[in-house]
Design a protein around this motif. Sequence first.
Motif, short mmCIF file in Angstrom:
data_model
loop_
_atom_site.label_atom_id
_atom_site.label_comp_id
_atom_site.label_asym_id
_atom_site.label_seq_id
_atom_site.Cartn_x
_atom_site.Cartn_y
_atom_site.Cartn_z
N GLY A 1 0.84 -1.18 0.00
CA GLY A 1 0.00 0.00 0.00
C GLY A 1 0.88 1.24 0.00
N MET A 2 0.25 2.41 0.06
CA MET A 2 1.02 3.65 -0.03
C MET A 2 0.91 4.46 1.25
SD MET A 2 0.66 6.79 -2.77
CE MET A 2 -0.53 7.79 -1.86
N ALA A 3 2.06 4.66 1.90
CA ALA A 3 2.14 5.60 3.01
C ALA A 3 2.47 6.98 2.43
CB ALA A 3 3.20 5.17 4.01
N TYR A 4 1.87 8.04 2.99
CA TYR A 4 2.09 9.36 2.41
C TYR A 4 2.14 10.46 3.48
CZ TYR A 4 -2.97 9.97 3.07
OH TYR A 4 -4.23 10.06 3.62
N LEU A 5 2.75 11.59 3.05
CA LEU A 5 2.78 12.83 3.83
C LEU A 5 2.40 13.94 2.87
CD1 LEU A 5 3.56 14.12 6.61
CD2 LEU A 5 5.79 14.61 5.60
N ALA A 6 1.39 14.77 3.24
CA ALA A 6 0.88 15.77 2.31
C ALA A 6 0.46 17.03 3.06
CB ALA A 6 -0.29 15.20 1.52
N HIS A 7 0.27 18.11 2.30
CA HIS A 7 -0.26 19.34 2.88
C HIS A 7 -1.72 19.14 3.26
CE1 HIS A 7 3.19 21.92 2.38
NE2 HIS A 7 3.29 21.64 1.07
N PRO A 8 -2.22 19.83 4.28
CA PRO A 8 -3.58 19.58 4.77
C PRO A 8 -4.66 20.33 4.02
CG PRO A 8 -2.49 21.14 6.21
CD PRO A 8 -1.48 20.76 5.15
N HIS A 9 -4.35 20.91 2.90
CA HIS A 9 -5.36 21.66 2.16
C HIS A 9 -5.50 21.07 0.77
CE1 HIS A 9 -5.06 24.59 5.40
NE2 HIS A 9 -3.74 24.72 5.17
N LYS B 1 -9.81 18.28 13.53
CA LYS B 1 -8.61 17.63 14.05
C LYS B 1 -8.91 16.20 14.51
CE LYS B 1 -6.38 21.95 15.44
NZ LYS B 1 -5.72 22.71 16.54
N GLN B 2 -9.67 15.50 13.65
CA GLN B 2 -10.03 14.11 13.91
C GLN B 2 -9.40 13.21 12.85
OE1 GLN B 2 -14.31 14.22 13.78
NE2 GLN B 2 -14.51 14.68 15.96
N PRO B 3 -9.05 11.97 13.20
CA PRO B 3 -8.55 11.02 12.20
C PRO B 3 -9.64 10.73 11.17
CG PRO B 3 -8.09 10.25 14.42
CD PRO B 3 -9.04 11.40 14.57
N TYR B 4 -9.28 10.56 9.93
CA TYR B 4 -10.26 10.26 8.89
C TYR B 4 -10.09 8.81 8.43
CZ TYR B 4 -6.34 11.72 5.85
OH TYR B 4 -5.12 11.87 5.26
N ASP B 5 -11.22 8.28 7.98
CA ASP B 5 -11.29 6.87 7.54
C ASP B 5 -12.20 6.85 6.32
OD1 ASP B 5 -11.73 4.12 7.24
OD2 ASP B 5 -11.42 3.78 9.38
N LEU B 6 -11.63 6.77 5.13
CA LEU B 6 -12.38 6.95 3.89
C LEU B 6 -12.24 5.74 2.98
CD1 LEU B 6 -11.07 10.58 3.18
CD2 LEU B 6 -13.17 9.97 4.39
N GLU B 7 -13.28 5.51 2.19
CA GLU B 7 -13.24 4.50 1.14
C GLU B 7 -13.68 5.14 -0.16
OE1 GLU B 7 -15.30 0.87 1.84
OE2 GLU B 7 -13.92 0.17 3.38
N LYS C 1 -10.16 0.36 -8.89
CA LYS C 1 -9.90 -0.31 -7.62
C LYS C 1 -10.59 0.45 -6.49
CE LYS C 1 -5.35 -2.39 -8.55
NZ LYS C 1 -3.93 -2.43 -8.09
N TYR C 2 -10.91 -0.30 -5.45
CA TYR C 2 -11.47 0.32 -4.24
C TYR C 2 -10.35 0.36 -3.20
CZ TYR C 2 -16.06 -0.34 -6.34
OH TYR C 2 -17.14 -0.28 -7.18
N VAL C 3 -10.17 1.54 -2.57
CA VAL C 3 -9.09 1.71 -1.60
C VAL C 3 -9.64 2.21 -0.27
CG1 VAL C 3 -7.34 2.12 -3.36
CG2 VAL C 3 -8.59 4.06 -2.39
N HIS C 4 -8.87 1.93 0.77
CA HIS C 4 -9.18 2.39 2.12
C HIS C 4 -8.09 3.40 2.52
CE1 HIS C 4 -9.73 1.38 6.65
NE2 HIS C 4 -10.45 2.44 6.30
N ASP C 5 -8.49 4.61 2.85
CA ASP C 5 -7.55 5.71 3.15
C ASP C 5 -7.74 6.14 4.60
OD1 ASP C 5 -6.02 7.97 3.28
OD2 ASP C 5 -6.84 8.92 1.48
N GLN C 6 -6.73 5.87 5.43
CA GLN C 6 -6.74 6.27 6.83
C GLN C 6 -5.64 7.31 7.07
OE1 GLN C 6 -6.48 2.14 8.46
NE2 GLN C 6 -8.08 2.86 9.84
#
Length: 439
Positions: free
Chosen positions: A14-22, A72-78, A89-94
Amino acid sequence: MSRQRPTLANLLVGMAYLAHPHSPYHLLEYSAGANPLFGYSESIALNNLNAIIHPDDLLAIDYQRQRYIQNKQPYDLEYRIITQDQQIKYVHDQGQLIEVHGESFISGFISDVTNRFQTRQQKQLMQQAIVAAALDSQLALGNFECYSEIICQMAANTLNIDIVGVWLLSEDQQQLKLIRQYNRKEANYYQDITLLANDYPRYFSALISGRTIDAGNAYIDPRTNEFSSVYLPETGIYALLDTAIRVSGKVVGVLCCEHKKVRYWSDDEISFVGQLGDQLAQALANQQHLHTQRLMLASEARSSAKSQFFASISHEIRTPMNGILGMIELLQLSSINQKQQYYLSIIEESGQLLLRIINDLLDFSKLEAGKFSLYESSTHLESLFQQSVNLLQHSVSPHTAIHIDLNPKLPKFLLQLKPDGCELTTTLCFSKSINLIFL
């Protein structure tokens, strides 16, 4: 030459990432797992998170991610992504918002959940199919052949199976007859094929035991490898999933799913086919019940018609018979000699006997209709036998006389009683008490 050890992030599936918050969430860093996830070559760089999201999901996912970040809450997206070769593909993004030296970022991980999503979607399709099967009108009507077609097509399309068939066992469980078989590729139905237990003893034994036959590879499964000599190579079938159809606890048939590739059936698929088998059993039970009801109604109709016929015939005959008896009474009042009077009395007795027979026919029709009731009636024995002698007298020689000798111990009358806890008729034996003497 020294080797550089790969980082832990690059070893993740899978892909670990670091990104800007906007939005559009410009990517600052991401792991090597992005390449197999998205099907990209190493020379292609990802710019932002929004660029990888399916266009139909982008607005909703962007809104949800921003709401979590602002709170400022953790997100959990599909959501869906489109790979380089245009596969969905279907992905799960936490992920979550983090702060480093006073600067804000989002850090997360995206994993492929396509198989999990497809499994969940498959469960929903199976549930919908079960509900549709239960609500189909052919089930309530007990139209087993038509309902078999519906179930075969439903199972084939829901599970993407090549062939699905419904077979019924003979009463002695030594034969299987194909009722309906659906070929998904050809979109055709087949029927009237018979399998014999003598040819496939292990398969019949497994089927009659009532356990599901889930042969992922029918060539090597001991319950199904009897088909490997002819049927499997001719049809190209590799996998079988057969579930018993039971009515009142007895195995009466089988719902057979056949696939042209090796396929190891999941618990959900086995359960689904089992439920369809139960629906078929209910359709068969409904058919048998409705058939019994139709036979009962037909029997009642025949009985009613017979009763109406007897009532009509007895009425039509009794009317002229009463006219005949009335004319006899008028003749008896006229000037006739003694011999003529005797003949008329015999005719009258015969007419009265015939009228009683006609009344018995009418009573029979009443009995059929449940309206018959007994009444009290007394019969004088000596008169009864004298009437019989009068009727028989003309059948014997004119020189023969018939006399009756009744045992004095016999009662003078016989009594019929109503059936309210009483005997219907007093029963006597006359064979040793009455002597008929021909002279």
